[in-house]
Design an enzyme around this catalytic site. Structure first.
Site, short mmCIF file in Angstrom:
data_model
loop_
_atom_site.label_atom_id
_atom_site.label_comp_id
_atom_site.label_asym_id
_atom_site.label_seq_id
_atom_site.Cartn_x
_atom_site.Cartn_y
_atom_site.Cartn_z
N SER A 91 -13.20 20.25 -77.90
CA SER A 91 -14.05 19.12 -77.48
C SER A 91 -13.79 17.85 -78.27
O SER A 91 -14.19 16.77 -77.84
CB SER A 91 -15.53 19.50 -77.60
N LYS A 162 -19.24 16.24 -83.40
CA LYS A 162 -19.10 15.19 -82.39
C LYS A 162 -18.94 13.84 -83.10
O LYS A 162 -19.08 13.73 -84.31
CB LYS A 162 -20.33 15.11 -81.47
#
Length: 283
Positions: A91, A162
């Site tokens: 990701s 993230k």
């Protein structure tokens, strides 16, 4: 009488010969005449056994003690200062790749600093990305947490990595007419994105509450991030106090040893208005 005298003379002679043999044994093998005549067991013969039995055990105890000290030091270091973190998914590609072990700086936000736009962070998504769950086996949990703290196991399912895109008060919109992300009305050139990815295939227009963060993965088409939790409690916003730390270095594999590159993509973004944006919502 002569026989008796001769016999008497031979006795000391025989004893002398035995004594000489004992002396020679003493010189060659470390025994003594006294030891030989005291029952056939030499004191020196038992010394190596005692030294061995008395030296081996302390050696093992020392090794175990030093090993315990090292493990304790590493656990304390990872808990308070610098934690290894295994990247389990793609990701955050190309910035972070599957199997990378990053070092998370836990002191980055400990002394009044807060996550800034563009920071790559590790956070606990409990209550924002995942629901609160009942605790499992405590022993298994402790063992897993210890292995994860040393970077030897995958992180908990509640831990995420993230990039911070919006901080408290920011209005984050995607996408503008050019298909790009904007923050507080300024277009952001996200050069860290996975080549070929769009900034977002899901349109949104949100205002980040104070003490919350809007976070997104660099591999937007493969990232489950704040966009996927718009309808969840908290609206996909991560509480600042849930941030574990900032990902500062890639430690493994050796061929990728480097710092996590900073970005200037948000340098032109102005601070959010003091009172926050009056408009904005889920797009």
């Amino acid at each position: 009488m002569d026989n008796e005298a001769q016999h008497t003379e031979r006795d000391p002679s025989s004893g002398t010969e035995d004594g000489s043999r004992s002396a020679r044994v003493s010189e060659d093998g470390g025994t003594t005449p006294d030891a030989t005549t005291s029952g056939g067991t030499t004191p020196d013969a038992t010394v190596p056994d005692a030294a061995t039995s008395g030296g081996t055990a302390p050696s093992w105890r020392r090794t175990a003690f030093l090993g315990g000290v090292c493990v304790t030091f590493l656990l304390l270091l990872s808990h308070f200062v610098l934690q290894p973190f295994l990247i389990p998914s793609g990701s955050m590609e190309p910035t972070l790749q599957v199997g990378d072990r990053i070092l998370v700086n836990k002191l980055a936000y400990r002394f009044g600093s807060e996550p800034g736009r563009g920071d790559v962070i590790v956070f606990d998504g409990t209550g924002s990305f995942v629901r609160e769950q009942a605790q499992g086996n405590p022993v298994t949990g402790v063992l897993h947490d210890g292995a994860a703290a040393l970077g030897l196991a995958e992180p908990d399912e509640t831990d995420f990595v993230k990039r911070v895109v919006g901080i408290g008060g920011d209005r984050v919109v995607c996408c503008d007419k050019g298909g790009r992300l904007t923050v507080n009305g300024v277009t952001v050139e996200e050069r860290y994105l996975m080549p070929g990815d769009q900034p977002s295939s899901v349109p949104f227009d949100i205002v980040v509450p104070q003490d919350r963060l809007w976070v997104m993965g660099d591999h937007r088409s493969q990232s489950s991030d704040s966009r996927d939790h718009l309808g969840s409690p908290g609206g996909g916003m991560v509480p600042v106090d849930r941030v574990v730390g900032r990902a500062d270095w890639i430690a493994w594999p050796f061929g990728r040893w480097s710092g996590v590159a900073a970005t200037d993509a948000f340098d032109a973004v102005p601070a959010a208005p003091a009172g926050g944006h009056g408009t904005g919502g889920h797009g």
